[in-house]
Motif scaffolding. Structure first.
Motif, PDB file in Angstrom:
ATOM      1  N   LEU A   1      32.511  65.130  63.434  1.00  0.00           N
ATOM      2  CA  LEU A   1      31.248  65.829  63.672  1.00  0.00           C
ATOM      3  C   LEU A   1      30.106  64.834  63.816  1.00  0.00           C
ATOM      4  CD1 LEU A   1      31.697  68.803  61.195  1.00  0.00           C
ATOM      5  CD2 LEU A   1      31.413  68.999  63.680  1.00  0.00           C
ATOM      6  N   ASP A   2      30.118  63.784  63.006  1.00  0.00           N
ATOM      7  CA  ASP A   2      29.099  62.740  63.133  1.00  0.00           C
ATOM      8  C   ASP A   2      29.190  62.082  64.502  1.00  0.00           C
ATOM      9  OD1 ASP A   2      28.258  59.678  62.783  1.00  0.00           O
ATOM     10  OD2 ASP A   2      27.183  60.842  61.277  1.00  0.00           O
TER      11      ASP A   2
ATOM     12  N   ALA B   1      23.453  63.143  71.048  1.00  0.00           N
ATOM     13  CA  ALA B   1      22.132  62.522  70.948  1.00  0.00           C
ATOM     14  C   ALA B   1      21.957  61.399  71.953  1.00  0.00           C
ATOM     15  CB  ALA B   1      21.904  62.003  69.527  1.00  0.00           C
ATOM     16  N   ALA B   2      23.051  60.698  72.280  1.00  0.00           N
ATOM     17  CA  ALA B   2      22.995  59.599  73.246  1.00  0.00           C
ATOM     18  C   ALA B   2      23.025  60.098  74.687  1.00  0.00           C
ATOM     19  CB  ALA B   2      24.153  58.638  73.008  1.00  0.00           C
TER      20      ALA B   2
ATOM     21  N   VAL C   1      22.279  70.990  66.286  1.00  0.00           N
ATOM     22  CA  VAL C   1      20.905  70.698  66.725  1.00  0.00           C
ATOM     23  C   VAL C   1      20.922  69.820  67.973  1.00  0.00           C
ATOM     24  CG1 VAL C   1      18.740  69.555  66.125  1.00  0.00           C
ATOM     25  CG2 VAL C   1      19.897  70.973  64.437  1.00  0.00           C
ATOM     26  N   SER C   2      21.807  68.841  67.995  1.00  0.00           N
ATOM     27  CA  SER C   2      21.862  67.902  69.116  1.00  0.00           C
ATOM     28  C   SER C   2      22.412  68.527  70.393  1.00  0.00           C
ATOM     29  CB  SER C   2      22.726  66.682  68.739  1.00  0.00           C
ATOM     30  OG  SER C   2      22.105  65.939  67.707  1.00  0.00           O
ATOM     31  N   PHE C   3      22.971  69.725  70.277  1.00  0.00           N
ATOM     32  CA  PHE C   3      23.521  70.414  71.451  1.00  0.00           C
ATOM     33  C   PHE C   3      22.615  71.550  71.929  1.00  0.00           C
ATOM     34  CE2 PHE C   3      27.279  68.411  69.610  1.00  0.00           C
ATOM     35  CZ  PHE C   3      27.954  67.949  70.728  1.00  0.00           C
TER      36      PHE C   3
ATOM     37  N   PHE D   1      15.895  76.469  63.237  1.00  0.00           N
ATOM     38  CA  PHE D   1      14.466  76.246  63.447  1.00  0.00           C
ATOM     39  C   PHE D   1      14.132  74.817  63.868  1.00  0.00           C
ATOM     40  CE2 PHE D   1      14.673  80.141  61.026  1.00  0.00           C
ATOM     41  CZ  PHE D   1      13.843  80.946  61.785  1.00  0.00           C
ATOM     42  N   ARG D   2      15.094  73.933  63.747  1.00  0.00           N
ATOM     43  CA  ARG D   2      14.923  72.570  64.257  1.00  0.00           C
ATOM     44  C   ARG D   2      15.225  72.495  65.751  1.00  0.00           C
ATOM     45  NH1 ARG D   2      12.583  67.589  62.965  1.00  0.00           N
ATOM     46  NH2 ARG D   2      13.766  65.924  63.954  1.00  0.00           N
ATOM     47  N   GLY D   3      16.259  73.223  66.167  1.00  0.00           N
ATOM     48  CA  GLY D   3      16.699  73.069  67.548  1.00  0.00           C
ATOM     49  C   GLY D   3      16.660  74.315  68.418  1.00  0.00           C
TER      50      GLY D   3
END
Length: 208
Positions: free
Chosen positions: A100-101, A108-109, A145-147, A181-183
C-alpha cells in the motif's frame, strides 16, 4: 563476514549506486541482511534495482517480501505496477501494508497510466473493504487520497464513505474520514459532512 557485508551495503546506499555487493546481499540467506539490502536498493533510487527487488517478492520470508515492495515504492519508476498489485494480495499483512505504501508512492509520483491507476486504486479499495487487519484497512484508506484523480474516483469515495459508516475499527473510520476530506471533499456524501459536524460537536463538549 557479516560486518563486511553490512558495511558494503552502507557504502552502496550512501553512494546511491547499485553495486554488485548490494545485489549479492539482496540474495543473502541471512534474513536481516537481505532486508537491509532491499532497503538500500530502494534508497539508491536506481531504476535497475526495480527488477531485482521484484524477483524477491516470491521470497518465502515475509520480511524480505515486505521490504522489497516497499523499496520498489521508493524507486517509483512506474515499471513495477504489476508487482505491487501482486503484493497487495500477499497472504502476509505486513507485505500488504508495505505494498500500500508503494502504491501510494506510485500514485503520488504520477507514474501510472489511467488504466493502471484505476486498477490499482480498485485493489486498494478492496483491501479497505475486506482486509482482516485493521491496520491494513486504515493504510488503504489513507492511500486512496493519492488516487483522487483516478477515473474511478466516485467509486473510491463511496468505498471511503462506507468505511466511515460501517467499519468496526476506530482507526479505520478515522483514516477513512481523513481521506474523504483530504482528497474527496468536493464529492463527499452529504451524510458524511453531517457525521463530521457531529463528531466535532461531541469533541468540543467532551473538552469543555
Amino acid at each position: 563476514s557479516d560486518a563486511e557485508i553490512r558495511f558494503s551495503i552502507l557504502q552502496a546506499e550512501r553512494a546511491r549506486q547499485l553495486l554488485p555487493a548490494l545485489t549479492e546481499a539482496l540474495g543473502s540467506s541471512d534474513e536481516t541482511i537481505a532486508v537491509r539490502a532491499a532497503l538500500a536498493v530502494g534508497r539508491t533510487k536506481s531504476p535497475a534495482g526495480d527488477a531485482q527487488l521484484a524477483e524477491h517478492l516470491n521470497d518465502q520470508r515475509s520480511p524480505v517480501r515486505a521490504m522489497s515492495v516497499y523499496a520498489i515504492g521508493l524507486i517509483a519508476s512506474g515499471k513495477q505496477s504489476d508487482a505491487i498489485a501482486a503484493a497487495l494480495r500477499d497472504p502476509n499483512s505486513a507485505v500488504r501494508y508495505a505494498a500500500l505504501d508503494a502504491a501510494d508512492r506510485y500514485a503520488a509520483a504520477n507514474v501510472l497510466t489511467a488504466a493502471q491507476s484505476a486498477q490499482m486504486s480498485a485493489s486498494v479499495a478492496a483491501l479497505l473493504a475486506t482486509d482482516s487487519d485493521p491496520l491494513v484497512r486504515a493504510r488503504a484508506a489513507a492511500t486512496l487520497v493519492s488516487f483522487n484523480g483516478a477515473s474511478n474516483a466516485d467509486a473510491l469515495v463511496t468505498s471511503l464513505a462506507e468505511a466511515v459508516m460501517i467499519d468496526r475499527s476506530p482507526i479505520v473510520r478515522e483514516n477513512a474520514m481523513w481521506a474523504v476530506f483530504r482528497g474527496y471533499a468536493a464529492t463527499a456524501p452529504h451524510e458524511l459532512e453531517l457525521a463530521r459536524s457531529e463528531e466535532r460537536r461531541v469533541g468540543k463538549e467532551c473538552r469543555s
